[in-house]
Design an enzyme around this catalytic site. Structure first.
Site, PDB file in Angstrom:
ATOM      1  N   CYS A 118      49.647  39.540  30.433  1.00  0.00           N
ATOM      2  CA  CYS A 118      48.986  40.799  30.770  1.00  0.00           C
ATOM      3  C   CYS A 118      49.660  42.029  30.159  1.00  0.00           C
ATOM      4  O   CYS A 118      49.080  43.111  30.163  1.00  0.00           O
ATOM      5  CB  CYS A 118      48.895  40.950  32.290  1.00  0.00           C
ATOM      6  SG  CYS A 118      48.063  39.569  33.110  1.00  0.00           S
ATOM      7  N   HIS A 251      47.735  48.412  33.812  1.00  0.00           N
ATOM      8  CA  HIS A 251      47.130  47.081  33.819  1.00  0.00           C
ATOM      9  C   HIS A 251      46.259  46.942  35.066  1.00  0.00           C
ATOM     10  O   HIS A 251      46.678  47.292  36.169  1.00  0.00           O
ATOM     11  CB  HIS A 251      48.221  46.013  33.804  1.00  0.00           C
ATOM     12  CG  HIS A 251      47.714  44.629  34.040  1.00  0.00           C
ATOM     13  ND1 HIS A 251      46.624  44.124  33.372  1.00  0.00           N
ATOM     14  CD2 HIS A 251      48.128  43.644  34.880  1.00  0.00           C
ATOM     15  CE1 HIS A 251      46.389  42.888  33.801  1.00  0.00           C
ATOM     16  NE2 HIS A 251      47.280  42.575  34.711  1.00  0.00           N
ATOM     17  N   ASN A 281      40.755  41.335  36.710  1.00  0.00           N
ATOM     18  CA  ASN A 281      41.946  41.283  35.857  1.00  0.00           C
ATOM     19  C   ASN A 281      41.606  40.487  34.603  1.00  0.00           C
ATOM     20  O   ASN A 281      41.430  39.278  34.661  1.00  0.00           O
ATOM     21  CB  ASN A 281      43.095  40.624  36.630  1.00  0.00           C
ATOM     22  CG  ASN A 281      44.385  40.574  35.821  1.00  0.00           C
ATOM     23  OD1 ASN A 281      44.411  40.840  34.624  1.00  0.00           O
ATOM     24  ND2 ASN A 281      45.479  40.210  36.482  1.00  0.00           N
TER      25      ASN A 281
END
Length: 324
Positions: A118, A251, A281
């Site tokens: 990520c 993020h 996500n």
């Protein structure tokens, strides 16, 4: 020494949208209980985009790349560097970046993948910046792209509700005007077990656990602490205060992490870009997707100072400061 200036951005999401209610109904057929209320309260996620079977990361990445090139007003043959951040490549090799290069009809420039989960886009953006500063590249395409739905255990409620698929991209150009003004990357491999997909293919067989596994509480604590420290350090490197940041693009993992972090840093909610409710996500794609959304709706504009942050398995994290 030239700056790396962002001159265009693009994003792409698979057309299939799965709401929390749809996901809950599907999970119920596997005797797994969840609900829209349960998911929203814990994550802020209301829906996610899921790629159809057979859709690959390179396909999503190519779509986002084409949108970014169009936005930048350049053609693929002007690129001399392509970096794709992904944890879900099409193949062991060739790299997803090489596949995207072929899809775009570009030849000759460097093309490679970056794997920092990520944090991947922040790592890739920093790498492209270094190439441009060193005079090794003049025009770079940086992409974050994932098909995370392929590595999820759909019987694990703690992870399968969190993720989606997608791709985001930016085009960087060497410039005398400020662009990327500071960057800061970190990793702590001793924390690898709190977020991992520890499977592999050996002698034609899957070895280990091929699915994503996560210790949610441990990730939350480390993410908030690490990103807060990184934000302060990257601002110190650039010689600016946190109050001088126009936009924070974190993020998009979980609304609780985003809110806790912004409060810890003293960044007002109206300066934080949030897309986790719509995209879930998307790992390495989350930051460029959120950035592109905010550019296209007019929030992020020329002259703004933007901080992008990533945090993910490895354990990795980092921040980039950009002058638009």
């Amino acid at each position: 020494m030239p700056y790396a200036k962002i001159i265009g951005s693009g994003g792409y999401l698979p057309p299939r949208v799965v709401s929390n209610d749809q996901l809950a109904a599907d999970l119920a057929t596997r005797q797994i209980e969840t609900s829209d209320t349960w998911i929203v309260e814990r994550t802020g996620i209301r829906q996610r985009h899921i790629a159809d079977e057979g859709t690959t990361t390179s396909m999503l990445a190519t779509k986002a790349a084409q949108a970014a090139l169009e936005d930048a007003g350049i053609t693929a043959d002007e690129l001399d560097l392509i970096i794709v951040a992904t944890s879900t490549p099409d193949f062991v090799f060739p790299s997803t970046a090489c596949l995207v290069q072929a899809n775009l009809g570009s030849k000759g420039g460097a093309a490679f993948d970056v794997q920092a989960v990520c944090s991947g886009f922040v790592y890739a953006l920093t790498t492209a910046d270094a190439f441009i500063q060193a005079g090794r590249a003049k025009t770079a395409l940086v992409i974050g792209a994932e098909v995370f739905s392929g590595i999820l255990d759909w019987s694990d409620r703690g992870t399968c509700v969190l993720f989606g698929d997608g791709a985001g991209a930016v085009v960087l150009k060497a410039s005398d005007e400020p662009g990327i003004i500071a960057a800061q990357l970190n990793a702590d491999g001793s924390q690898m077990k709190i977020l991992a997909a520890a499977g592999n293919v050996s002698h034609g067989k899957v070895t280990g656990d091929p699915f994503l596994r996560m210790d949610g509480q441990a990730v939350f604590k480390l993410a908030v602490t690490s990103l807060a420290k990184s934000a302060k350090e990257v601002c110190e490197q650039a010689g600016i205060g946190l109050d001088e940041i126009d936009w924070m693009v974190p993020h998009q993992a979980n609304i609780r992490i985003i809110n806790f972090l912004s409060r810890k840093l003293g960044v007002p909610d109206d300066k934080v870009i949030v897309t986790v409710d719509r995209h879930a996500n998307t790992s390495a794609a989350s930051v460029p997707l959120a950035f592109d959304v905010a550019r296209r709706d007019g929030r992020i504009k020329s002259g703004d100072t933007v901080m992008m942050q990533g945090v993910g398995g490895g354990f990795t994290w980092g921040s980039v400061l950009v002058k638009m």
